[in-house]
Design a protein around this motif. Structure first.
Motif, PDB file in Angstrom:
ATOM      1  N   UNK A  77      69.326 141.807  22.620  1.00  0.00           N
ATOM      2  CA  UNK A  77      69.260 143.410  22.592  1.00  0.00           C
ATOM      3  C   UNK A  77      71.144 143.905  23.266  1.00  0.00           C
ATOM      4  N   UNK A  78      70.623 145.224  23.060  1.00  0.00           N
ATOM      5  CA  UNK A  78      72.623 145.463  23.622  1.00  0.00           C
ATOM      6  C   UNK A  78      72.181 145.927  25.089  1.00  0.00           C
ATOM      7  N   UNK A  79      73.166 146.070  26.127  1.00  0.00           N
ATOM      8  CA  UNK A  79      72.737 146.091  27.134  1.00  0.00           C
ATOM      9  C   UNK A  79      72.246 145.848  28.134  1.00  0.00           C
ATOM     10  N   UNK A  80      71.904 144.055  28.092  1.00  0.00           N
ATOM     11  CA  UNK A  80      71.943 142.705  29.169  1.00  0.00           C
ATOM     12  C   UNK A  80      72.694 142.842  29.803  1.00  0.00           C
ATOM     13  N   UNK A  81      73.147 142.708  31.778  1.00  0.00           N
ATOM     14  CA  UNK A  81      74.000 141.942  32.107  1.00  0.00           C
ATOM     15  C   UNK A  81      74.565 140.062  31.454  1.00  0.00           C
ATOM     16  N   UNK A  82      75.730 139.621  31.311  1.00  0.00           N
ATOM     17  CA  UNK A  82      75.725 137.944  31.264  1.00  0.00           C
ATOM     18  C   UNK A  82      76.849 137.957  32.553  1.00  0.00           C
ATOM     19  N   UNK A  83      77.462 138.714  32.240  1.00  0.00           N
ATOM     20  CA  UNK A  83      78.977 137.391  33.845  1.00  0.00           C
ATOM     21  C   UNK A  83      80.063 138.438  33.866  1.00  0.00           C
ATOM     22  N   UNK A  84      80.644 138.169  34.921  1.00  0.00           N
ATOM     23  CA  UNK A  84      81.883 138.744  35.304  1.00  0.00           C
ATOM     24  C   UNK A  84      83.002 137.822  35.335  1.00  0.00           C
ATOM     25  N   UNK A  85      83.391 138.823  34.853  1.00  0.00           N
ATOM     26  CA  UNK A  85      84.873 137.882  34.793  1.00  0.00           C
ATOM     27  C   UNK A  85      85.648 137.266  36.017  1.00  0.00           C
ATOM     28  N   UNK A  86      86.709 136.508  36.253  1.00  0.00           N
ATOM     29  CA  UNK A  86      87.061 135.436  37.073  1.00  0.00           C
ATOM     30  C   UNK A  86      88.509 135.350  37.209  1.00  0.00           C
ATOM     31  N   UNK A  87      88.514 134.870  36.121  1.00  0.00           N
ATOM     32  CA  UNK A  87      89.994 134.702  36.343  1.00  0.00           C
ATOM     33  C   UNK A  87      90.474 134.784  34.726  1.00  0.00           C
ATOM     34  N   UNK A  88      92.071 135.632  34.717  1.00  0.00           N
ATOM     35  CA  UNK A  88      92.802 136.212  32.951  1.00  0.00           C
ATOM     36  C   UNK A  88      93.521 135.350  33.162  1.00  0.00           C
ATOM     37  N   UNK A  89      94.475 134.168  32.245  1.00  0.00           N
ATOM     38  CA  UNK A  89      95.824 134.081  32.398  1.00  0.00           C
ATOM     39  C   UNK A  89      95.928 133.773  31.414  1.00  0.00           C
ATOM     40  N   UNK A  90      97.302 134.294  31.479  1.00  0.00           N
ATOM     41  CA  UNK A  90      97.924 134.403  30.313  1.00  0.00           C
ATOM     42  C   UNK A  90      99.647 133.877  30.034  1.00  0.00           C
ATOM     43  N   UNK A  91      99.538 132.459  29.501  1.00  0.00           N
ATOM     44  CA  UNK A  91     100.256 131.675  29.749  1.00  0.00           C
ATOM     45  C   UNK A  91     101.711 132.051  28.173  1.00  0.00           C
ATOM     46  N   UNK A  92     102.949 132.060  28.886  1.00  0.00           N
ATOM     47  CA  UNK A  92     103.746 132.503  27.531  1.00  0.00           C
ATOM     48  C   UNK A  92     103.673 131.381  26.672  1.00  0.00           C
ATOM     49  N   UNK A  93     103.219 130.026  26.355  1.00  0.00           N
ATOM     50  CA  UNK A  93     103.599 128.747  26.319  1.00  0.00           C
ATOM     51  C   UNK A  93     102.229 128.955  25.256  1.00  0.00           C
ATOM     52  N   UNK A  94     100.970 130.261  25.148  1.00  0.00           N
ATOM     53  CA  UNK A  94      99.793 129.553  24.380  1.00  0.00           C
ATOM     54  C   UNK A  94     100.136 130.770  24.011  1.00  0.00           C
ATOM     55  N   UNK A  95      98.480 130.713  22.384  1.00  0.00           N
ATOM     56  CA  UNK A  95      98.505 131.452  21.441  1.00  0.00           C
ATOM     57  C   UNK A  95      97.713 132.860  22.092  1.00  0.00           C
ATOM     58  N   UNK A  96      96.835 132.577  23.214  1.00  0.00           N
ATOM     59  CA  UNK A  96      95.938 133.349  23.677  1.00  0.00           C
ATOM     60  C   UNK A  96      95.995 133.266  25.339  1.00  0.00           C
ATOM     61  N   UNK A  97      95.088 134.244  25.477  1.00  0.00           N
ATOM     62  CA  UNK A  97      94.854 134.511  27.365  1.00  0.00           C
ATOM     63  C   UNK A  97      93.535 133.074  27.913  1.00  0.00           C
ATOM     64  N   UNK A  98      93.390 132.972  28.288  1.00  0.00           N
ATOM     65  CA  UNK A  98      92.587 132.395  29.240  1.00  0.00           C
ATOM     66  C   UNK A  98      91.405 133.253  29.970  1.00  0.00           C
TER      67      UNK A  98
END
Length: 296
Positions: free
Chosen positions: A227-248
């Motif tokens: 069902x919609x709205x149940x808490x799952x997780x909280x973001x701990x790290x956002x890594x944007x590497x120029x050599x990668x196509x996507x952010x980690x």
């Protein structure tokens, strides 16, 4: 006269037999599922028997608790109750406001029809799989694909059911994926397990995506499983590497997966749409003979 060195089965023959048996097991894997469920139902009493020493130890510990400890726990529970009462008062106002907004937008309101408290009987000893065994099965209306939560967030979903027990795959398992959204901006993503209890990964996130450390991830309702709205997780790290196509992007589950004891089984309104017709779909919740059941 017997020879001193007796030659046994050749290595080539052993390899051939192993390959043939492996192929046979792969081909008959789906047909063996009813046999696995039958064996699981037969072994359920043994799981209850193995859980008896732990229950006796818990009972002994509770019996030996001192008066001072009980008074201290009572005061702490009273404090938590007051805090929760204050939060419930604020949430009731938000719920009413949300209902009015949904009515203006013509959006349907999703409510859980039924909930049930279950106790963890067994934890997986396999380091490559994260699952727990609960003390409720098909006799209580549990079905495959049923969402499971605890006091803090989503725990996982039921993947196997016997008469008296059920197996829950945790969100941290490497094979588990869960559609989520960011509460701050409603960006939709998929949270995948990494095989580590306190770590989830959001794959294929574009570098331009508006996501920050500390963002709260909740179930999006897509896939018609959670069902919609149940808490799952909280973001701990956002890594944007120029050599990668996507952010980690990494996140930490809110549920206490390493020490869960009691969980909540929930029956969404669209449980019949999940492709599982259970006894709970045929019988009203008020007729279920279970003391741990909670009606929303």
């Amino acid at each position: 006269m017997k020879p001193i060195f007796v030659r046994g089965i050749s290595n080539q023959l052993r390899l051939t037999l192993a390959v043939v048996l492996s192929i046979a097991l792969m081909l008959t894997n789906t047909r063996l599922e009813p046999v696995r469920q039958s064996l699981s139902s037969l072994l359920s009493p043994l799981q209850y028997l193995a859980n008896v020493p732990g229950m006796m130890m818990d009972w002994s510990a509770e019996s030996l608790a001192t008066r001072h400890m009980l008074e201290k726990q009572n005061k702490e529970l009273l404090r938590q109750q007051l805090l929760m009462s204050e939060r419930l008062q604020r949430f009731e106002h938000l719920r009413q406001e949300n209902d009015r907004l949904r009515a203006l937008l013509g959006s349907p309101i999703h409510m859980d029809a039924r909930k049930m408290v279950a106790e963890v009987m067994e934890v997986a000893s396999d380091p490559y799989h994260h699952y727990v065994v609960l003390n409720h099965g098909s006799n209580s209306g549990v079905f495959v694909g049923q969402p499971v939560v605890d006091a803090f967030g989503v725990v996982g979903q039921v993947i196997q059911v016997s008469k008296l027990t059920s197996r829950v795959l945790l969100v941290s398992d490497a094979s588990h994926g869960l559609p989520v959204r960011i509460t701050r901006n409603d960006v939709r993503l998929v949270a995948n397990g990494t095989g580590v209890l306190d770590e989830l990964e959001l794959k294929h996130v574009a570098k331009s995506t508006d996501i920050r450390v500390g963002d709260l991830l909740v179930t999006s309702g897509l896939g018609k499983r959670f069902p919609e709205g149940y808490p799952v997780a909280r973001v701990t790290a956002v890594i944007r590497d120029d050599g990668q196509s996507y952010a980690r992007v990494m996140a930490r589950p809110l549920a206490a997966l390493d020490r869960i004891r009691y969980v909540l089984l929930i029956w969404p309104d669209d449980a019949k749409k999940l492709g599982n017709t259970t006894e709970s779909d045929k019988t009203p919740a008020t007729e279920t003979d279970n003391k741990t059941e909670v009606k929303s």
